[in-house]
Write a protein that holds these residues in place. Sequence first.
Motif, PDB file in Angstrom:
ATOM      1  N   LYS A  45      -6.248 -20.262 -16.055  1.00  0.00           N
ATOM      2  CA  LYS A  45      -5.288 -20.226 -15.040  1.00  0.00           C
ATOM      3  C   LYS A  45      -4.634 -21.704 -14.827  1.00  0.00           C
ATOM      4  CE  LYS A  45      -6.510 -16.041 -12.618  1.00  0.00           C
ATOM      5  NZ  LYS A  45      -7.909 -15.352 -13.170  1.00  0.00           N
ATOM      6  N   LEU A  49      -4.034 -23.132  -9.087  1.00  0.00           N
ATOM      7  CA  LEU A  49      -4.516 -21.819  -8.415  1.00  0.00           C
ATOM      8  C   LEU A  49      -6.085 -22.379  -8.470  1.00  0.00           C
ATOM      9  CD1 LEU A  49      -3.306 -19.126  -7.542  1.00  0.00           C
ATOM     10  CD2 LEU A  49      -4.283 -18.188  -9.703  1.00  0.00           C
ATOM     11  N   TYR A  53      -8.563 -21.716  -5.235  1.00  0.00           N
ATOM     12  CA  TYR A  53      -9.706 -20.700  -5.227  1.00  0.00           C
ATOM     13  C   TYR A  53     -10.977 -21.799  -4.807  1.00  0.00           C
ATOM     14  CZ  TYR A  53      -6.987 -17.075  -7.383  1.00  0.00           C
ATOM     15  OH  TYR A  53      -6.004 -16.342  -7.863  1.00  0.00           O
ATOM     16  N   ASP A 239     -16.032  -9.188  -6.282  1.00  0.00           N
ATOM     17  CA  ASP A 239     -16.051  -7.638  -6.846  1.00  0.00           C
ATOM     18  C   ASP A 239     -17.314  -7.173  -7.574  1.00  0.00           C
ATOM     19  OD1 ASP A 239     -14.416  -5.270  -7.406  1.00  0.00           O
ATOM     20  OD2 ASP A 239     -13.926  -6.216  -9.372  1.00  0.00           O
ATOM     21  N   LEU A 240     -17.449  -6.139  -7.643  1.00  0.00           N
ATOM     22  CA  LEU A 240     -18.683  -5.623  -8.449  1.00  0.00           C
ATOM     23  C   LEU A 240     -18.127  -5.078  -9.854  1.00  0.00           C
ATOM     24  CD1 LEU A 240     -20.809  -3.764  -5.656  1.00  0.00           C
ATOM     25  CD2 LEU A 240     -21.152  -5.823  -6.751  1.00  0.00           C
ATOM     26  N   MET A 242     -17.806  -3.831 -13.804  1.00  0.00           N
ATOM     27  CA  MET A 242     -18.410  -2.945 -14.529  1.00  0.00           C
ATOM     28  C   MET A 242     -19.493  -3.914 -15.101  1.00  0.00           C
ATOM     29  SD  MET A 242     -16.257  -0.388 -14.649  1.00  0.00           S
ATOM     30  CE  MET A 242     -14.671  -0.273 -13.846  1.00  0.00           C
TER      31      MET A 242
ATOM     32  N   THR B  37      -0.782 -12.016 -13.032  1.00  0.00           N
ATOM     33  CA  THR B  37      -1.316 -13.082 -13.971  1.00  0.00           C
ATOM     34  C   THR B  37      -2.522 -13.939 -13.322  1.00  0.00           C
ATOM     35  OG1 THR B  37       0.629 -14.570 -13.630  1.00  0.00           O
ATOM     36  CG2 THR B  37       0.583 -13.268 -15.556  1.00  0.00           C
ATOM     37  N   ALA B  38      -2.475 -14.041 -12.123  1.00  0.00           N
ATOM     38  CA  ALA B  38      -3.478 -14.815 -11.125  1.00  0.00           C
ATOM     39  C   ALA B  38      -4.667 -13.816 -11.226  1.00  0.00           C
ATOM     40  CB  ALA B  38      -2.984 -15.102  -9.784  1.00  0.00           C
ATOM     41  N   ARG B  39      -4.596 -12.698 -11.292  1.00  0.00           N
ATOM     42  CA  ARG B  39      -5.842 -11.764 -10.996  1.00  0.00           C
ATOM     43  C   ARG B  39      -6.293 -10.882 -12.161  1.00  0.00           C
ATOM     44  NH1 ARG B  39      -4.033  -9.780  -5.096  1.00  0.00           N
ATOM     45  NH2 ARG B  39      -2.522  -8.699  -6.094  1.00  0.00           N
ATOM     46  N   LEU B  40      -5.440 -11.088 -13.396  1.00  0.00           N
ATOM     47  CA  LEU B  40      -6.042 -10.398 -14.435  1.00  0.00           C
ATOM     48  C   LEU B  40      -7.229 -10.929 -14.996  1.00  0.00           C
ATOM     49  CD1 LEU B  40      -5.538 -12.242 -17.324  1.00  0.00           C
ATOM     50  CD2 LEU B  40      -3.135 -12.068 -16.684  1.00  0.00           C
ATOM     51  N   PRO B  41      -7.873 -10.184 -15.671  1.00  0.00           N
ATOM     52  CA  PRO B  41      -7.726  -8.738 -16.244  1.00  0.00           C
ATOM     53  C   PRO B  41      -8.274  -7.683 -15.151  1.00  0.00           C
ATOM     54  CG  PRO B  41      -9.629  -9.452 -17.107  1.00  0.00           C
ATOM     55  CD  PRO B  41      -9.260 -10.657 -16.254  1.00  0.00           C
ATOM     56  N   GLY B  43      -9.195  -4.757 -16.122  1.00  0.00           N
ATOM     57  CA  GLY B  43      -9.913  -3.757 -17.020  1.00  0.00           C
ATOM     58  C   GLY B  43     -11.538  -3.541 -16.882  1.00  0.00           C
ATOM     59  N   ILE B  44     -11.986  -4.933 -16.081  1.00  0.00           N
ATOM     60  CA  ILE B  44     -13.363  -4.896 -15.820  1.00  0.00           C
ATOM     61  C   ILE B  44     -13.614  -4.864 -14.388  1.00  0.00           C
ATOM     62  CG2 ILE B  44     -13.878  -6.552 -17.721  1.00  0.00           C
ATOM     63  CD1 ILE B  44     -13.596  -8.865 -16.129  1.00  0.00           C
ATOM     64  N   LYS B  45     -12.554  -4.701 -13.387  1.00  0.00           N
ATOM     65  CA  LYS B  45     -12.613  -4.658 -12.179  1.00  0.00           C
ATOM     66  C   LYS B  45     -12.865  -3.200 -11.293  1.00  0.00           C
ATOM     67  CE  LYS B  45     -10.503  -8.844 -11.464  1.00  0.00           C
ATOM     68  NZ  LYS B  45      -9.760  -9.603 -12.219  1.00  0.00           N
ATOM     69  N   SER B  46     -13.271  -3.344 -10.234  1.00  0.00           N
ATOM     70  CA  SER B  46     -13.625  -2.048  -9.431  1.00  0.00           C
ATOM     71  C   SER B  46     -12.494  -1.055  -9.049  1.00  0.00           C
ATOM     72  CB  SER B  46     -14.482  -2.255  -8.314  1.00  0.00           C
ATOM     73  OG  SER B  46     -13.786  -2.878  -7.158  1.00  0.00           O
ATOM     74  N   LEU B  49     -10.461  -2.357  -5.705  1.00  0.00           N
ATOM     75  CA  LEU B  49      -9.926  -3.519  -5.959  1.00  0.00           C
ATOM     76  C   LEU B  49      -8.652  -3.179  -6.733  1.00  0.00           C
ATOM     77  CD1 LEU B  49     -10.507  -6.605  -4.984  1.00  0.00           C
ATOM     78  CD2 LEU B  49     -11.206  -6.967  -7.603  1.00  0.00           C
ATOM     79  N   TYR B  53      -4.878  -3.942  -5.186  1.00  0.00           N
ATOM     80  CA  TYR B  53      -3.873  -4.632  -5.849  1.00  0.00           C
ATOM     81  C   TYR B  53      -2.467  -3.988  -6.279  1.00  0.00           C
ATOM     82  CZ  TYR B  53      -7.575  -8.261  -6.704  1.00  0.00           C
ATOM     83  OH  TYR B  53      -8.802  -9.536  -6.783  1.00  0.00           O
ATOM     84  N   MET B  79      -6.585   4.059 -12.449  1.00  0.00           N
ATOM     85  CA  MET B  79      -7.698   4.014 -11.333  1.00  0.00           C
ATOM     86  C   MET B  79      -6.671   3.931  -9.804  1.00  0.00           C
ATOM     87  SD  MET B  79      -9.821   0.794 -12.446  1.00  0.00           S
ATOM     88  CE  MET B  79     -11.520   0.988 -11.760  1.00  0.00           C
ATOM     89  N   ALA B 120     -12.521  -0.167 -17.763  1.00  0.00           N
ATOM     90  CA  ALA B 120     -12.309   0.692 -16.811  1.00  0.00           C
ATOM     91  C   ALA B 120     -11.510   1.976 -17.049  1.00  0.00           C
ATOM     92  CB  ALA B 120     -11.252  -0.263 -15.750  1.00  0.00           C
ATOM     93  N   LYS B 123     -13.663   4.580 -18.619  1.00  0.00           N
ATOM     94  CA  LYS B 123     -14.848   4.867 -17.532  1.00  0.00           C
ATOM     95  C   LYS B 123     -14.300   5.962 -16.753  1.00  0.00           C
ATOM     96  CE  LYS B 123     -18.985   2.135 -17.145  1.00  0.00           C
ATOM     97  NZ  LYS B 123     -19.713   1.516 -16.061  1.00  0.00           N
ATOM     98  N   PRO B 146     -13.166  -3.506 -25.060  1.00  0.00           N
ATOM     99  CA  PRO B 146     -13.047  -4.910 -24.371  1.00  0.00           C
ATOM    100  C   PRO B 146     -12.262  -6.217 -24.921  1.00  0.00           C
ATOM    101  CG  PRO B 146     -15.080  -4.204 -24.086  1.00  0.00           C
ATOM    102  CD  PRO B 146     -14.468  -3.183 -25.182  1.00  0.00           C
TER     103      PRO B 146
END
Lengths: 265, 265
Positions: A45, A49, A53, A239-240, A242, B37-41, B43-46, B49, B53, B79, B120, B123, B146
């Motif tokens: 990043k 940013l 954060y 976040d929780l 995986m 791009t600020a919050r990627l990736p 694929g590992i998030k709940s 969330l 987004y 998701m 993600a 799953k 991943p």
Amino acid sequence: MDNRPIGVFDSGLGGLTVVKALKELLPNESIVYFGDTARLPYGIKSKDLVEQYSKQITKFLIKKDAKIIVVACNTATAMALNRLKKDFKNVPIIGVIEPGSKQAISKTSRGKIGVIGTIATIKSKAYEISIKNKDKNVDIISKACPLFVPFVEEGLTNGDAINQVAKHYLSSFKNKVDTLILGCTHYPLLKSVISKITKQITLIDSASVVATDAHKKLQYHKLLNQGVQKGTLHCYVTDLPMRFEELGNIFLGEEIKHLHLVNDF
Amino acid sequence: MDNRPIGVFDSGLGGLTVVKALKELLPNESIVYFGDTARLPYGIKSKDLVEQYSKQITKFLIKKDAKIIVVACNTATAMALNRLKKDFKNVPIIGVIEPGSKQAISKTSRGKIGVIGTIATIKSKAYEISIKNKDKNVDIISKACPLFVPFVEEGLTNGDAINQVAKHYLSSFKNKVDTLILGCTHYPLLKSVISKITKQITLIDSASVVATDAHKKLQYHKLLNQGVQKGTLHCYVTDLPMRFEELGNIFLGEEIKHLHLVNDF
């Protein structure tokens, strides 16, 4: 006697390696840990940013009564520590780069130090600047190893794939440096893979050095908790993800007991 | 004739492979692309969330006058697509999973389909559910890969390391499936590495199928732009990460001309 907690933060769970070292060195200190798991990784990043954060998290930890802030993330230290020190003058703030640099200088035999880290950490040249400020005669070679973090998070810390990746990143250090700074809190978990390539090069794992630095700072500011009761650890995450529990165990070496999800970040 | 733009979003830049396919199929349509791009990736998030987004981004695209929304991200489709369809009833919304599943069913010779994607996506079982809804007799084997995304983002799309990783993930598909869905917008860039392992297995790259699906939807809702002028592409991102331009070129196949940084996300 000051029984307020030590505040520690990282972009994710990697900073728990620093928490582990703190718990070993200062077992009676309580710790509030913040892992910004919703917004990781920081390593790719922009500076703006990461500063934004880091400020938000520091405010959060101060609200949780932190008596000192440990930035347990190389990227955040490289990109945001100066900003934090300017903006939060009432609480001591330490990062992972100064202690790592000092340790490397004290260990190098030929004055040839290597640094590995995320793209952001390496691009910031924070380790070079820190080392050169202490000793102008040291030669430094740096390399970003952006695949190491996802390999650790995938739990793939041994086998053909990670060995090939380590070879890809690290072969160029052989015979060029005598000391290598693991400039990312995830990298200590790859020590055995890394040392297969780097052989007799001394590896600097900043977690324990940072704990020692935090101890000194607490002593200097008369902030140590002199009590004998074992400290608590509270972890806050955005976040929780995986495999959260599994990863927490890998980094901390034990189960995370007091876990809180922060929703308003 | 409707000259409003097509809205496309992804967690980052991978969705530009879908934009590329849209531009080829519908050159006179304008496109507004959003890359988080600020919050990627993702694929590992709940799920919570990723839903949150995706809603925020869909609102943004609708404000930019999008006449249709293409969720060009497998994780967000898996998701959040159902949530988006419920919450935004006035605009057609399509994802990448339905088109990919349909295409795989039409190509499979023995009814044995493999699916690879992020943790993600896999799953969520979104591909399994979608395929089984269309044909109960198909057998499906899924695997999360991943490390493929960071390898693509590192530009390491060939060589020993990625070959070892591909072998690690894909060997188990050999002789078990005849068709493999590349269930992530980054994976088409690894096609040559993947096919070295999977050999005669048919690879389904959803980008072009999604473009066809968008075309049909626009036709059905009478939203096509019948003009002859070439459409424009405006890209909005939440951060300008390291190697942004290079990655944009890799995914889009050309330079991003109109780039905007969104600060209030």
